[in-house]
Design an enzyme around this catalytic site. Structure first.
Site, PDB file in Angstrom:
ATOM      1  CG  HIS A  58      18.187  -1.739  -4.199  1.00 42.22           C
ATOM      2  ND1 HIS A  58      17.533  -2.936  -4.385  1.00 42.22           N
ATOM      3  CD2 HIS A  58      18.074  -1.449  -2.875  1.00 42.22           C
ATOM      4  CE1 HIS A  58      17.053  -3.358  -3.226  1.00 42.22           C
ATOM      5  NE2 HIS A  58      17.369  -2.469  -2.291  1.00 42.22           N
ATOM      6  CD  GLU A  59      19.696   1.682  -1.006  1.00 43.25           C
ATOM      7  OE1 GLU A  59      18.659   2.064  -0.414  1.00 43.25           O
ATOM      8  OE2 GLU A  59      20.245   0.591  -0.776  1.00 43.25           O
ATOM      9  CG  HIS A 100      14.681   1.344  -0.583  1.00 47.83           C
ATOM     10  ND1 HIS A 100      13.830   0.585   0.201  1.00 47.83           N
ATOM     11  CD2 HIS A 100      15.759   0.565  -0.842  1.00 47.83           C
ATOM     12  CE1 HIS A 100      14.375  -0.598   0.428  1.00 47.83           C
ATOM     13  NE2 HIS A 100      15.542  -0.649  -0.194  1.00 47.83           N
ATOM     14  CD  GLU A 127      15.777  -4.491   0.566  1.00 47.12           C
ATOM     15  OE1 GLU A 127      16.674  -4.335  -0.292  1.00 47.12           O
ATOM     16  OE2 GLU A 127      15.382  -3.570   1.297  1.00 47.12           O
TER      17      GLU A 127
END
Length: 292
Positions: A91-92, A95, A122
């Site tokens: 997930h990061e 980003h 998100e």
């Protein structure tokens, strides 16, 4: 710093689908290209695509992780279970991929703002994480081999090394058949409406932990829905034997909808698919009339 209480829930319900759909498609492209260039999908290999970015594990309270682009570091909560750490890492990375795509980032800022913008970001990073850890080739292989079943859900969770909840939403999104997937486990049942709060809890029962329908299916099972003791899901978990048979969906309201239930018990939980009856389309209806 992007601060991420990473949700394992499905994609958030956000407005402007005409904007969100191509944004999701772009994130899948970025994530798939990133994953294909990696030597593997273990924790060390996942980081190799980010030049100069370090990975740090530390206690982070309620937060799962964060990406600090200024100091080029990804932080992961050291106190959550390993499969959640892995999804958070992916997930990061999402980003980082998003911040590296100026066109996509500009489109998002043009169409969303405030809390809605954060919600969309998100969601897109969850899309990226799923694309990195659960590539479409893997889900296609499992669906071809096992069909839209509880076994397919269990295999995706195992082979991708992600939580059953993460696997559930990804598999549902990529299933064409009218199916509702669910992960069920025994949980404590608290006092219900109308009961005194100082009374002891009602006990434990097999309940729905997470659920997600395939695209186009308007029904879903609410978390906390109790599974009856004589339902195939309960029987399979009790006997530790997979079951696939005609039964029903036990909605929380008490309504029972006919469905083909496929249950794959695994340790203390049950991976389930509820296949809804396929209604004949206009062409099928005409064909049926001609056959009578």
């Amino acid at each position: 710093m992007t601060d991420s209480p990473v949700s394992e829930a499905g994609p958030a319900a956000v407005s402007s689908p005409s904007v969100l759909a191509p944004a999701k498609a772009r994130m899948r492209e970025l994530a798939a290209a990133y994953a294909q260039a990696l030597p593997g999908l273990d924790t060390h290999s996942l980081m190799e695509g980010l030049d100069g970015v370090t990975l740090t594990f530390m206690a982070m309270g309620d937060r799962d992780g964060a990406y600090d682009p200024e100091h080029r570091v990804i932080l992961i909560n050291s106190r959550v279970r390993p499969e959640r750490q892995r999804f958070t890492l992916a997930h990061e990375i999402g980003h980082a991929l998003l911040l590296g795509d100026d066109d996509l980032l500009s489109d998002l800022h043009d169409n969303f703002e405030g809390d809605r913008l954060e919600e969309v970001i998100e969601t897109l990073c969850n899309v990226a994480a799923a694309a990195i850890l659960m590539p479409e080739e893997l889900t296609a292989e499992l669906l071809a081999r096992f069909g839209p079943s509880g076994r397919a859900l269990a295999e995706l969770s195992r082979r991708a090394d992600v939580s059953a909840t993460s696997a559930l939403y990804t598999l549902a999104e990529r299933t064409e058949a009218p199916v509702i997937y669910a992960v069920c486990a025994v949980a404590r049942i608290d006092a219900g409406p109308g009961e005194r709060s100082d009374e002891p809890p009602a006990g434990k029962a097999l309940t729905v932990r997470a659920s997600s329908p395939a695209p186009g299916v308007k029904y879903s099972l609410r978390p906390g829905t109790v599974i009856p003791d004589d339902h195939p899901v309960a029987v399979a978990l009790d006997t530790r034997i997979p079951i696939a048979q005609d039964s029903y969906i036990p909605f929380r309201s008490g309504r029972k909808m006919p469905a083909y239930v496929d249950v794959f018990p695994e340790r203390n939980r049950a991976m389930v698919s509820f296949a809804l009856p396929v209604r004949p389309g206009p062409a099928d209806a005409v064909r049926e009339q001609e056959e009578v």
